[in-house]
Design an enzyme around this catalytic site. Structure first.
Site, short mmCIF file in Angstrom:
data_model
loop_
_atom_site.label_atom_id
_atom_site.label_comp_id
_atom_site.label_asym_id
_atom_site.label_seq_id
_atom_site.Cartn_x
_atom_site.Cartn_y
_atom_site.Cartn_z
N ASN A 38 -2.19 10.81 6.62
CA ASN A 38 -3.04 9.79 5.61
C ASN A 38 -1.43 8.85 4.99
O ASN A 38 -1.91 7.41 4.80
CB ASN A 38 -3.61 10.16 4.82
CG ASN A 38 -2.64 11.44 3.45
OD1 ASN A 38 -1.98 11.82 3.79
ND2 ASN A 38 -3.70 11.71 2.72
N GLY A 40 1.58 6.88 5.23
CA GLY A 40 2.77 6.11 5.69
C GLY A 40 3.31 5.36 5.55
O GLY A 40 3.56 4.72 4.75
N THR A 128 -8.49 7.89 5.06
CA THR A 128 -8.37 7.18 5.94
C THR A 128 -8.93 8.18 7.62
O THR A 128 -8.39 7.32 8.86
CB THR A 128 -6.19 7.73 5.84
OG1 THR A 128 -6.38 9.33 6.02
CG2 THR A 128 -6.15 6.83 4.79
N GLN A 223 1.19 9.49 -0.61
CA GLN A 223 0.57 8.88 -2.13
C GLN A 223 0.80 8.86 -2.61
O GLN A 223 2.33 8.19 -3.22
CB GLN A 223 -0.78 9.75 -1.62
CG GLN A 223 -1.46 9.83 -0.92
CD GLN A 223 -0.93 10.62 0.62
OE1 GLN A 223 -0.63 12.26 -0.48
NE2 GLN A 223 -0.71 10.00 1.54
N THR A 298 -0.51 1.26 7.05
CA THR A 298 0.71 1.12 7.26
C THR A 298 -0.16 2.15 8.66
O THR A 298 -0.50 1.96 10.38
CB THR A 298 1.15 2.25 6.59
OG1 THR A 298 2.23 1.37 5.91
CG2 THR A 298 2.01 2.15 7.95
N THR A 300 -4.33 2.07 8.55
CA THR A 300 -5.47 2.19 9.18
C THR A 300 -5.46 0.68 9.35
O THR A 300 -6.18 0.45 10.10
CB THR A 300 -6.27 2.82 7.95
OG1 THR A 300 -5.77 1.73 7.13
CG2 THR A 300 -6.67 3.82 7.50
N ARG A 304 -4.83 -4.37 2.09
CA ARG A 304 -4.36 -3.44 0.76
C ARG A 304 -5.41 -4.56 -0.33
O ARG A 304 -4.83 -5.56 -0.24
CB ARG A 304 -3.76 -3.22 0.18
CG ARG A 304 -2.84 -2.02 1.09
CD ARG A 304 -1.03 -2.56 1.61
NE ARG A 304 -0.90 -1.52 2.06
CZ ARG A 304 0.62 -1.27 2.32
NH1 ARG A 304 1.79 -2.21 2.21
NH2 ARG A 304 0.84 -0.03 3.74
P1 GDP Z 1 5.31 3.84 1.20
O1 GDP Z 1 3.77 4.16 1.72
O2 GDP Z 1 5.07 3.91 -0.19
O3 GDP Z 1 5.82 4.63 1.84
O4 GDP Z 1 4.55 2.61 1.65
P2 GDP Z 1 4.35 1.57 3.11
O5 GDP Z 1 5.33 1.80 3.83
O6 GDP Z 1 3.06 2.31 3.55
O7 GDP Z 1 4.56 0.32 2.40
C1 GDP Z 1 5.82 -0.69 1.47
C2 GDP Z 1 6.00 -1.86 3.07
O8 GDP Z 1 6.61 -2.73 2.14
C3 GDP Z 1 6.59 -1.52 4.35
O9 GDP Z 1 6.08 -2.72 4.77
C4 GDP Z 1 8.01 -1.38 3.77
O10 GDP Z 1 9.17 -2.21 4.56
C5 GDP Z 1 7.75 -2.93 2.79
N1 GDP Z 1 8.71 -2.96 1.91
C6 GDP Z 1 9.23 -1.97 1.02
N2 GDP Z 1 10.00 -2.54 0.53
C7 GDP Z 1 9.95 -3.55 -0.20
C8 GDP Z 1 10.85 -4.85 -0.97
O11 GDP Z 1 11.26 -4.53 -1.68
N3 GDP Z 1 10.24 -6.04 -0.07
C9 GDP Z 1 9.57 -6.47 1.07
N4 GDP Z 1 8.94 -7.95 0.94
N5 GDP Z 1 8.78 -5.33 1.30
C10 GDP Z 1 9.23 -3.60 1.43
P1 IMO Z 2 1.38 6.75 1.46
O1 IMO Z 2 2.16 7.65 1.25
C1 IMO Z 2 -2.50 4.62 -0.23
C2 IMO Z 2 -6.39 7.00 0.17
C3 IMO Z 2 -7.15 6.37 1.42
C4 IMO Z 2 -8.58 6.79 0.12
C5 IMO Z 2 -7.84 7.90 -0.70
C6 IMO Z 2 -8.60 8.96 0.36
O2 IMO Z 2 1.47 5.68 2.67
O3 IMO Z 2 1.56 5.77 0.51
P2 IMO Z 2 -8.27 10.30 2.33
O4 IMO Z 2 -7.47 10.05 3.55
O5 IMO Z 2 -6.43 10.99 1.87
O6 IMO Z 2 -8.63 11.48 2.20
O7 IMO Z 2 -8.13 9.25 1.71
O8 IMO Z 2 -6.54 7.86 -0.78
N1 IMO Z 2 -4.43 6.86 0.45
C7 IMO Z 2 -3.31 5.95 0.53
N2 IMO Z 2 -3.31 5.29 0.21
N3 IMO Z 2 -1.06 5.48 0.53
C8 IMO Z 2 -1.35 6.45 1.54
O9 IMO Z 2 -0.18 7.30 1.23
C9 IMO Z 2 -2.83 6.99 0.79
N4 IMO Z 2 -3.26 8.62 1.85
C10 IMO Z 2 -4.90 8.05 1.28
O10 IMO Z 2 -7.35 4.80 1.13
O11 IMO Z 2 -8.26 5.51 -0.71
MG MG Z 3 2.33 3.69 2.78
#
Ligand code: GDP
Ligand code: IMO
Ligand code: MG
Length: 423
Positions: A38, A40, A128, A223, A298, A300, A304
């Site tokens: 779940n 990403g 997810t 998460q 990332t 699905t 957001r």
């Molecule tokens: P995570 O799940 O916490 O690892 O975050 P994700 O990767 O799902 O989502 C964060 C998104 O923001 C990704 O596309 C990153 O490449 C991007 N990102 C992270 N830090 C920054 C930042 O400081 N500025 C911008 N513009 N993008 C960022």
């Molecule tokens: P990262 O690590 C954002 C959300 C789902 C849903 C709820 C339950 O990338 O930050 P699940 O499939 O876990 O049973 O879904 O949790 N969710 C996230 N939202 N970032 C995540 O992970 C998530 N992992 C689960 O969208 O609302």
């Molecule tokens: Mg993520």
């Protein structure tokens, strides 16, 4: 060397992957301790984008040992596709270790996730649909299948046949879904077991001994705080513990071995899936933030939900995880959108509170109290020193720091490894 936990302070997607990748350049071990695919986590390194779901974000450092801890739920098909993707890009996975106790996501978990969401109708969680909840349900019910079981052919076949006799009844009779053929599942998973067997081990002494040796060990949260099954916006949460307390259980390491807890926050707030979101924006400012911040899931691809920075939430993360510092990512998308707002408290029945409420009913009657701040129009993505940021941007960061009561050590101004301001 300090042992550090990195967790999400909001509803996930705060940029944990990016921060872990940076910290991993010096880390000996990176450990995932909860959640599954779940998650990403995006890493942008040398112009290449990696979207990791189960693979710890330390994998790009060839020297780092990457551990999938006992608290993680593993979809072997997804993990193998990540391993293949890494190897195709010339990134070795020789240092990957999967704990023997980690539970395995089975096809019936995925089917039941989809079917139960459909049955919830308008009250769906917006999961997810990766089978995360049903896999943790089986773990708690003590009918789960673990990595150690998957690689033991006879035991696995018995467990699958026993479990699936019940699961197929649930799928067919409770939800009116299509039953799954256990023999097909056994064949498919035996193939995964053959490929994953070499990675499966008891990871708990590895992590413990590394900490004892003085190695740098990083725990990578997935998460975010408000998705925690106990402390989040229940039932709109995930099925694990993304707060710092979950790290000890999910890795078999005691709390006295942890030195630092780093919280990752975004300069605004986002949420994927359903459930309450006090500072959500439904206007063109929300759309602008989504566009400028590329706020699409990332995993699905879902858009957001976007809103103002909520200090009540991040303070809740400071308290529930004992944060020692904060990394504030993604302030760059806030440029050129006019005045900015920060939620500094909630007003509940006319009374101000800075504590995030325990129930959805209380949260529903909380109105965000905003403080308006000047915005900035400059592109800040090339700035690397705090003093060179526009004054309004410096003030925005300082105010958040003051409200959260914890030092902001790093500010993210872009997705790349070097797009940070270290303070
Ligand atoms: P995570 O799940 O916490 O690892 O975050 P994700 O990767 O799902 O989502 C964060 C998104 O923001 C990704 O596309 C990153 O490449 C991007 N990102 C992270 N830090 C920054 C930042 O400081 N500025 C911008 N513009 N993008 C960022
Ligand atoms: P990262 O690590 C954002 C959300 C789902 C849903 C709820 C339950 O990338 O930050 P699940 O499939 O876990 O049973 O879904 O949790 N969710 C996230 N939202 N970032 C995540 O992970 C998530 N992992 C689960 O969208 O609302
Ligand atoms: Mg993520």
């Amino acid at each position: 060397m300090p042992t550090k936990i990195v967790i999400g302070t909001q509803w996930g997607d705060e940029g944990k992957g990016k921060t872990i990748d940076i910290l991993a350049s010096k880390a000996d071990v990176v450990v995932r301790t909860q959640g599954g695919n779940n998650a990403g986590h995006t890493i942008v390194a040398d112009g290449v984008t990696y979207k990791l779901r189960l693979m710890p974000s330390g994998i790009l450092n060839p020297k780092t040992i990457c551990v999938i801890g006992n608290g993680v739920v593993v979809n072997p098909k997804v993990l193998l596709s990540e391993i293949d993707n890494m190897e195709e890009n010339g990134i070795s996975t020789a240092n990957l270790k999967i704990d023997a106790r980690a539970h395995v996501i089975m096809p019936y978990h995925i089917a039941l996730d989809g079917l139960s969401e459909k049955a919830r109708g308008k009250g769906d969680i917006g999961t997810t649909k990766n089978g995360i909840g049903p896999c943790y349900m089986d773990k708690a019910e003590r009918s789960g299948i673990r990595m150690c079981d998957m690689i033991d052919k006879d035991k696995f076949e018995n467990l699958v046949r026993t479990n699936m006799a019940i699961k197929n009844k649930m799928i067919e009779l409770v939800y009116g879904g299509e039953p799954i053929d256990p023999e097909e599942v056994i064949k498919e998973y035996n193939g995964y077991a053959d490929r994953l067997r070499k990675y499966v081990t008891d990871t708990t002494p590895i992590v413990y001994n590394k900490i004892k040796e003085g190695a740098e060990v990083l725990f990578e949260g997935a998460q975010g705080t408000l998705l925690d099954i106990d402390l989040g916006t229940y039932p709109y949460v995930t099925s694990s513990h993304p707060i710092s307390g979950g790290v000890c259980i999910g890795s078999g390491i005691g709390p006295t071995m942890i030195d630092e807890c780093i919280g990752i926050a975004k300069g605004y707030t986002t949420r994927v899936g359903n459930g309450p979101f006090p500072t959500e924006l439904f206007d063109e400012i929300g759309d602008k933030i989504r566009e400028k911040g590329h706020e699409f899931g990332t995993v699905t691809g879902r858009p957001r939900r976007c809103g103002w920075f909520d200090a009540v939430i991040v303070k809740y993360a400071v308290r529930t995880s004992g944060l020692t510092s904060i990394v504030l990512n993604k302030i760059d998308p806030l440029g050129n959108i006019g005045k900015l707002k920060i939620c500094v408290a909630y007003k509940k029945n006319g009374v101000m509170t800075e504590d995030f409420p325990p129930t959805l009913e209380e949260l529903a009657i909380c109105e965000p109290v905003y403080e308006e701040m000047d915005g900035w129009d400059e592109d800040i993505s090339n700035i690397r020193e705090f003093d060179k940021l526009p004054v309004a941007c410096q003030n925005y960061v300082k105010r958040i720091e003051e409200l959260c009561g914890v030092r902001i050590s790093t500010i993210g101004v872009g997705p790349g490894r070097d797009e940070n301001i270290i303070r």
